[in-house]
Structures are given as C-alpha cells and as structure tokens.
Design an enzyme around this catalytic site. Sequence first.
Site, PDB file in Angstrom:
ATOM      1  N   THR A 343     -47.266 -90.592 -34.305  1.00 20.50           N
ATOM      2  CA  THR A 343     -46.342 -91.633 -34.703  1.00 20.50           C
ATOM      3  C   THR A 343     -47.112 -92.889 -35.066  1.00 20.50           C
ATOM      4  O   THR A 343     -48.259 -93.051 -34.672  1.00 20.50           O
ATOM      5  CB  THR A 343     -45.398 -91.956 -33.516  1.00 20.50           C
ATOM      6  OG1 THR A 343     -44.771 -90.765 -33.070  1.00 20.50           O
ATOM      7  CG2 THR A 343     -44.324 -92.949 -33.880  1.00 20.50           C
ATOM      8  N   GLY A 425     -47.129 -91.892 -29.391  1.00 16.55           N
ATOM      9  CA  GLY A 425     -47.618 -91.129 -28.258  1.00 16.55           C
ATOM     10  C   GLY A 425     -46.654 -90.197 -27.567  1.00 16.55           C
ATOM     11  O   GLY A 425     -46.822 -89.933 -26.379  1.00 16.55           O
ATOM     12  N   GLY A 426     -45.617 -89.677 -28.257  1.00 16.67           N
ATOM     13  CA  GLY A 426     -44.781 -88.639 -27.663  1.00 16.67           C
ATOM     14  C   GLY A 426     -44.205 -89.033 -26.318  1.00 16.67           C
ATOM     15  O   GLY A 426     -43.517 -90.046 -26.171  1.00 16.67           O
TER      16      GLY A 426
END
Length: 529
Positions: A343, A425-426
């Site tokens: 992202t 970062g999920g």
Amino acid sequence: MLNTPRARRGMVTAPHHLAGEAGLRVLREGGNAIEATVAMAATLTVVYPHMTGIGGDGFWLIAAPGQAPIAIEACGRAAAKAAPELYARKGHDSIPWRGPLAANTVAATVSGWGEALRLSEECGGRLPLSRLLEDAVWHGENGFAVTASQEDLSRSKLLELKDVPGFAPVFLPDGQPPRQGGVMKLPALAQTLRSIGARGTEDFYRGELARRIVADLARIGSLVAAEDLARQQASRCAPLSVAIAAAQLYNFPPPTQGLSSLMILALFDRLGVAEGESFDHIHGLVEATKQAFLVRDRIVGDPDCMAEQAEAYLEAARLDELAARIDRRRALPWPQPASGGDTTWMGAIDGSGLAVSFIQSIYFEFGSGCVLEETGITWQNRGASFLLDGGGPRLLVPGRKPFHTLNPALARFNDGRVMVYGTMGGEGQPQTQAAVFSRYAMFGQGLQAAITAPRWLLGKTWGENSVTLKLESRFPRELVTELKAAGHEVELLEDFTGTMGHAGAIVRHPDGVLEGAGDPRSDGGAVGF
C-alpha cells in the site's frame, strides 16, 4: 530523524520524495490539498510501482474546516464472471495470489480520483487533471531511480512473478531484478496517464482507454470485462467515528478494516495508561489489537452482506465490555488468521485547512503481477482475499466488494488541532496508526519522533508470513523481557525495517501552523512551504 518540519501555507507527506515534491508543486501553484494528493498518488504509481498503481483501489477521508469529514470509496467489485465454480473447474480450492485469476476485481482508484476532484471543485479547486499528472508522466517517460525496496522485493518475489503475464518485460530488465539507483522507464504507463489527463478519469471505465484496458485484460485471461469496468462508480459516504478523551477519531467504514483502527484506540483509551513506551503502553495496545481483530475477522466484509453493523462496536457500552476483557498483565493466546498487503498512504493539508488522508493499493507487492501490455497497468490481486467456500461477507460472489486492509485516518482534537495520519502494511496498518497516535496525542512525543520510534507488529504483514509479536530491536531489553514473561511470542527484527510499514502524519494547529512527519523506513518524508 526526530525533528518535525513545520510550515504555514501547505504541507504534504508521502513515502517517496518525488511524490511529495509533486504534491508540493501543486500547492505552490495555488492548488488545494485534494489536487496535491492526486498528483502524489499518480506519481507514486510510477516511482513506487511495487507498492501501488492505477490498477488498484483507493480510499479517501477529506475534511474542510467547519464541515463534517467526507469519505470517498473507490473499491472495485468482483467481476461478473468471478464465481467459486469457475475456480473449482480450474482445479483451485482457493484463489491464486498471482496471475490472471488473481486479477478478478475492477481497479477503482482512478474513479476515486475523479470523485475527489469533483469535491475539489466544490472547494475551489481549479487545476486541470493534465497538470496534476504532469510529474507522473515525466517520470514514466524520462525515467526514475529504482529504490532499494523495489530491488529487494523484485528479488525476493522473483520466482512467483517472473512468469506472470507482462511482468518480466516491464520490471525485469535483461531478465534480472533492477538494481537500486538504476534508471527505469515506464512509457506505456506514462502514455496511459497522459490519456487520463487529457480525457478525464471516466475514460478509464467507459471510453477509448477502457477499450484498450479490456483488450489487455482479455489477452492475459483475466475475468474482468468491459461491463465490469463500465459499472464502476466511486461514491461518497460517512466515515466511521468514535470519541476518545482528547479527540474525535475518523476512519473508513467496511469493506475496510477502519473499524479495528478506531476500536484499538478507543479500547486503549479506556485502560488509563499513564506512561508512554512502558509495558502498559505496548502490551495494552497489542491486547486492544487482539480484541479489535477478533471483531473485524468475524464481521467485516462487503457492507451489503454483513450480518452486524460496524457502528455497533463503537458504542460506549460495547467498548467498555471489550476493554474489560483485556488482561493487563497476560497476553491473550494468539495467532488468529492474518491478512497481508502492499500500500501507499499519503496526506496533505493546505493553507485553508482542507485536510486529506488517502490510501491507494494494489494489495501484494506488484499486485497480481499482471502488467497490461498496451496500457502498462499493473493489476491488483485484492480479489484473492475472497473465500471460495463457506458463508459470510467474504465469500466470492460476482459484484461483491473484497475485504480491504486499507484505512486512512483523521482526527479532530478538542483543542482545535486536525491530524491526518496513516501507513501501509496490511495487518500492521491499525497497529502503526495506534502507535503513532498514542505517542503523539496521549504521551506528548513530537510528531516525527512518534513515527521514528521503534514499532511493533502483531501478526502478518506484506512480505511476512509469521504471526508473532514482531519488535524492532531498538526497544529496551528490559521491556522485551517483560513482554515475553507476559506470554507474548516475541520476534526481534532489525533496528529499522519496512515490515513495520511506511507511516506519515500532518497536524494543523489552530493558529495555522502545520507539522508534518515521514517515515525513515520509506523513501519519502514531509515537506511544506
């Protein structure tokens, strides 16, 4: 890097310095924060191609002074042909992470640019789209220097990406990963951006560009067709919100995990922790994260299919109940299922106080890996997060929205400050938001110090499969020992690691002073004038 940059007339922050420069140029020319963010988003699709792209989705939070914040959702739905039966016939019991069958949802972020620019016009925006995409087009045509993270990820993911349609000719010069500092050109993508600038964002979905994209997708065997693109519309909606002691917090509603970001801070606020960087601080946020993720993983998906409303978990009584479940000395057993993701987050606040928090993603590094030959677009693999069996809002159904880890954040403080903040970062996105916000707003750290400080991550993020409590090794040894004794399965990483994401933040004070911060783990920072 601990000193916080300050300015008065405008400020931007982005994970690549060329994107930040593109946004600042727009502000200097009289553009507003929305226009500056579009310029940054477009530039990042070129100079940070492993992290983001116009083949992905995007989510906006926009707040004008004295007005309620507005959310803009640009989330691509599953293709009409995307059904569990199709994958079963091809021998898959889950959706592949890479390749054409992973490219099964519409790329919606460009539609979000369009809707944001319509809102920009309502706020006095005047710059043409062609001007906003100017830097991105230049870097695509003339070349940009490859970053260390692009080289590293190209090498580490080489085996799973090198044979995906279109990837090698574009991103593996001479069949090898590009070297840091080498010059890379993306002429097809530059031409596509030039076309969008000339014909508008609608052309991506219902014009000549759409025809070329559909032809590209058909050549590689993607399930996305012309009718799927034609149905795409970005939409405005109300953000989720919750009050804590010092501020009103805002984040994105489902299908994103914005609920969990708000819950973590609201739960932690109830613990009454007095000292930052203490065991109570880190343990308290980690345990609040667990409670929030248990709710998220149970209920969040396509909002049209959710059995429970996200807002119910932001009610005071429900938050009090969940906070009471947190053991202040012992870790709740973990792991739970985790989500990865790649992202870029970026933020901007202009001199008028118009504030933007925006996040754009292709999910994994390089998304599905599929690069469209004629248009140069790297298509996302967000639809790989769908399930092929069972029930609930994450089951693959044609036209359904996928679950998103993306969630841009914004806060309005009781003293008049406004803050935009976020990260990539999920799984780490809500956790890093909580780390940065708590350090700055609750424990008085400087904005840049709050981002530079050592971070932690519970569970999985992009490029990582383990679900331990990961700590950057700059944490004091005594604290690490105390966390282990409480039952946390601790894994120590490097002093600074991209595993912890690329965070950023901007704060506007009531007197108009702007503070900005970028992440030393990234290739960018905050700049103002």
